[in-house]
Design an enzyme around this catalytic site. Structure first.
Site, PDB file in Angstrom:
ATOM      1  N   ASN A 263       0.879  -1.174   0.000  1.00  0.00           N
ATOM      2  CA  ASN A 263       0.000   0.000   0.000  1.00  0.00           C
ATOM      3  C   ASN A 263       0.916   1.223   0.000  1.00  0.00           C
ATOM      4  O   ASN A 263       1.483   1.564   1.044  1.00  0.00           O
ATOM      5  CB  ASN A 263      -0.903  -0.023   1.236  1.00  0.00           C
ATOM      6  CG  ASN A 263      -1.748   1.240   1.340  1.00  0.00           C
ATOM      7  OD1 ASN A 263      -1.817   2.027   0.394  1.00  0.00           O
ATOM      8  ND2 ASN A 263      -2.386   1.435   2.487  1.00  0.00           N
ATOM      9  N   TRP A 264       1.018   1.845  -1.155  1.00  0.00           N
ATOM     10  CA  TRP A 264       1.940   2.982  -1.278  1.00  0.00           C
ATOM     11  C   TRP A 264       1.405   4.262  -0.630  1.00  0.00           C
ATOM     12  O   TRP A 264       2.111   5.259  -0.560  1.00  0.00           O
ATOM     13  CB  TRP A 264       2.244   3.243  -2.755  1.00  0.00           C
ATOM     14  CG  TRP A 264       3.242   2.278  -3.340  1.00  0.00           C
ATOM     15  CD1 TRP A 264       3.923   1.300  -2.676  1.00  0.00           C
ATOM     16  CD2 TRP A 264       3.675   2.219  -4.703  1.00  0.00           C
ATOM     17  NE1 TRP A 264       4.757   0.641  -3.545  1.00  0.00           N
ATOM     18  CE2 TRP A 264       4.625   1.184  -4.792  1.00  0.00           C
ATOM     19  CE3 TRP A 264       3.353   2.941  -5.855  1.00  0.00           C
ATOM     20  CZ2 TRP A 264       5.253   0.853  -6.001  1.00  0.00           C
ATOM     21  CZ3 TRP A 264       3.965   2.618  -7.053  1.00  0.00           C
ATOM     22  CH2 TRP A 264       4.912   1.578  -7.123  1.00  0.00           C
ATOM     23  N   LYS A 265       0.143   4.240  -0.217  1.00  0.00           N
ATOM     24  CA  LYS A 265      -0.478   5.439   0.381  1.00  0.00           C
ATOM     25  C   LYS A 265      -0.229   6.635  -0.553  1.00  0.00           C
ATOM     26  O   LYS A 265      -0.312   6.460  -1.762  1.00  0.00           O
ATOM     27  CB  LYS A 265       0.053   5.631   1.807  1.00  0.00           C
ATOM     28  CG  LYS A 265      -0.139   4.345   2.628  1.00  0.00           C
ATOM     29  CD  LYS A 265       0.074   4.474   4.105  1.00  0.00           C
ATOM     30  CE  LYS A 265      -0.183   3.117   4.766  1.00  0.00           C
ATOM     31  NZ  LYS A 265      -0.096   3.152   6.218  1.00  0.00           N
TER      32      LYS A 265
ATOM     33  N   HIS B 229      -9.451   1.214   4.848  1.00  0.00           N
ATOM     34  CA  HIS B 229      -8.171   1.359   5.565  1.00  0.00           C
ATOM     35  C   HIS B 229      -8.395   2.277   6.770  1.00  0.00           C
ATOM     36  O   HIS B 229      -9.175   3.227   6.704  1.00  0.00           O
ATOM     37  CB  HIS B 229      -7.102   1.940   4.635  1.00  0.00           C
ATOM     38  CG  HIS B 229      -5.735   1.878   5.239  1.00  0.00           C
ATOM     39  ND1 HIS B 229      -5.304   2.797   6.160  1.00  0.00           N
ATOM     40  CD2 HIS B 229      -4.727   0.991   5.080  1.00  0.00           C
ATOM     41  CE1 HIS B 229      -4.069   2.471   6.544  1.00  0.00           C
ATOM     42  NE2 HIS B 229      -3.696   1.382   5.902  1.00  0.00           N
TER      43      HIS B 229
ATOM     44  N   GLU C  29      -6.754   4.632   7.887  1.00  0.00           N
ATOM     45  CA  GLU C  29      -6.524   6.065   7.610  1.00  0.00           C
ATOM     46  C   GLU C  29      -7.757   6.676   6.944  1.00  0.00           C
ATOM     47  O   GLU C  29      -8.074   7.846   7.182  1.00  0.00           O
ATOM     48  CB  GLU C  29      -5.259   6.221   6.748  1.00  0.00           C
ATOM     49  CG  GLU C  29      -4.000   5.951   7.578  1.00  0.00           C
ATOM     50  CD  GLU C  29      -2.819   5.400   6.801  1.00  0.00           C
ATOM     51  OE1 GLU C  29      -2.805   5.472   5.565  1.00  0.00           O
ATOM     52  OE2 GLU C  29      -1.891   4.888   7.463  1.00  0.00           O
TER      53      GLU C  29
ATOM     54  N   GLU D  84      -5.304  -5.115  10.560  1.00  0.00           N
ATOM     55  CA  GLU D  84      -4.273  -4.118  10.841  1.00  0.00           C
ATOM     56  C   GLU D  84      -4.572  -3.416  12.163  1.00  0.00           C
ATOM     57  O   GLU D  84      -5.417  -2.508  12.199  1.00  0.00           O
ATOM     58  CB  GLU D  84      -4.254  -3.059   9.737  1.00  0.00           C
ATOM     59  CG  GLU D  84      -3.950  -3.601   8.371  1.00  0.00           C
ATOM     60  CD  GLU D  84      -3.336  -2.523   7.483  1.00  0.00           C
ATOM     61  OE1 GLU D  84      -2.265  -2.794   6.946  1.00  0.00           O
ATOM     62  OE2 GLU D  84      -3.912  -1.439   7.363  1.00  0.00           O
TER      63      GLU D  84
ATOM     64  N   GLY E 213       2.794   2.003  10.847  1.00  0.00           N
ATOM     65  CA  GLY E 213       3.799   3.055  10.684  1.00  0.00           C
ATOM     66  C   GLY E 213       4.527   3.418  11.972  1.00  0.00           C
ATOM     67  O   GLY E 213       5.203   4.443  12.038  1.00  0.00           O
TER      68      GLY E 213
ATOM     69  N   SER F 194       3.569  -2.386  10.300  1.00  0.00           N
ATOM     70  CA  SER F 194       5.025  -2.450  10.474  1.00  0.00           C
ATOM     71  C   SER F 194       5.625  -3.800  10.068  1.00  0.00           C
ATOM     72  O   SER F 194       6.567  -4.281  10.693  1.00  0.00           O
ATOM     73  CB  SER F 194       5.413  -2.088  11.911  1.00  0.00           C
ATOM     74  OG  SER F 194       5.038  -0.738  12.189  1.00  0.00           O
TER      75      SER F 194
ATOM     76  N   GLY G  50       2.828  -1.053   4.230  1.00  0.00           N
ATOM     77  CA  GLY G  50       2.969   0.350   3.850  1.00  0.00           C
ATOM     78  C   GLY G  50       4.428   0.688   3.575  1.00  0.00           C
ATOM     79  O   GLY G  50       4.972   0.424   2.508  1.00  0.00           O
TER      80      GLY G  50
END
Ligand code: G3H
Length: 250
Positions: free
Chosen positions: A9-11, A94, A96, A166, A172, A212, A233
């Site tokens: 997931n490159w965000k 997600h 976020e 997650e 992160g 992570s 990520g």
């Protein structure tokens, strides 16, 4: 036998040029027999990525979609548009998106249905906050989010969903669940899917761990029978690191 799936997931990272250079670097190397490898990129890079992965086994995913096919929804992208580009997967719900863009369980469910309507496979994210974990609510949160996301799907559709567990506090932060703890929660999510859709469906659903995950810990997670891959990520952004993650899922 479930095929493990590593999804990067490159965000909100990488320009089009950076995205295509990444594929040139990982082509061949991140293509490992028996492991599915998916790059979930910002919308702007998707057309170039779909072209760049042609002739490889790499797949491309988006990070969100709107549940309507079209309409007055400024700034949004529909499943029809993603399918038109040739995208295979889409991340939905997600943490976020839930935290910063008011994504609700109800919207997640509408998006999952929209994904199937357009032939996209959803990667549905669930997971608890630190506060919820400390209050002993991890499994409840995951049950509610999973059941809501899958509500109204046919058994055939449910079997194709990828769930990403997650824990929010692990995203992160460099903190991870232990592999055993992640496997326990994932086992519970599978039990709940079994309670709703039956054991055959639950046995087919792939459930990833995310939070992570790095080249140096991927194998610990993959050794657990119930863990079918990872949603990654930060460590998916560097080609060499991504290749090691895919190799670690073998
Ligand atoms: O979607 C990926 C997750 O948010 C995990 O991100 P991370 O690997 O940077 O912790």
């Amino acid at each position: 036998m479930r095929t493990p799936i590593i999804a990067g997931n490159w965000k909100m990272f990488k320009t089009v040029a950076e995205a295509t250079a990444f594929i040139q670097e990982v082509k061949g190397k991140a293509e490992v027999d028996g492991v599915e490898s998916v790059i979930c990129a910002p919308y702007t890079s998707l057309p170039a990525l779909v072209q760049a992965v042609k002739g490889t086994t790499l797949k491309v995913g988006a990070q969100n979609l709107h549940w309507e096919d079209s309409g007055a929804f400024t700034g949004e992208i529909s499943g029809a548009m993603l399918k038109d580009l040739g995208v295979d997967y889409v991340i939905i719900g997600h943490s976020e998106r839930r935290a910063y863009f008011a994504e609700t369980d109800e919207n997640v469910n509408k998006k999952v249905h929209a994904a199937f309507k357009h032939g996209l496979l959803p990667i549905v994210c669930v997971g608890e906050s630190l506060e919820e974990r400390e209050a002993g609510k991890t499994k409840d949160v995951c049950r509610v989010q999973t059941e809501a996301a899958l509500q109204g799907l046919s058994a055939e559709q449910a079997a194709q969903v990828v769930v990403a567990y997650e824990p929010i506090w692990a995203i992160g932060t460099g903190k991870t669940s232990t592999a055993q703890d992640a496997a326990d929660v994932i086992g519970y999510i599978r039990e709940r899917i079994s309670a709703v859709f039956g054991g055959e469906v639950a046995g087919k659903v792939r459930i990833q761990y995310g939070g992570s995950v790095k080249p140096n810990n991927i194998r610990e997670f993959m050794q657990k029978e119930d863990i079918d891959g990872a949603l990654v990520g930060g460590a998916s952004l560097e080609p060499a690191s991504y290749v090691q993650l895919v190799e670690g899922a073998r």
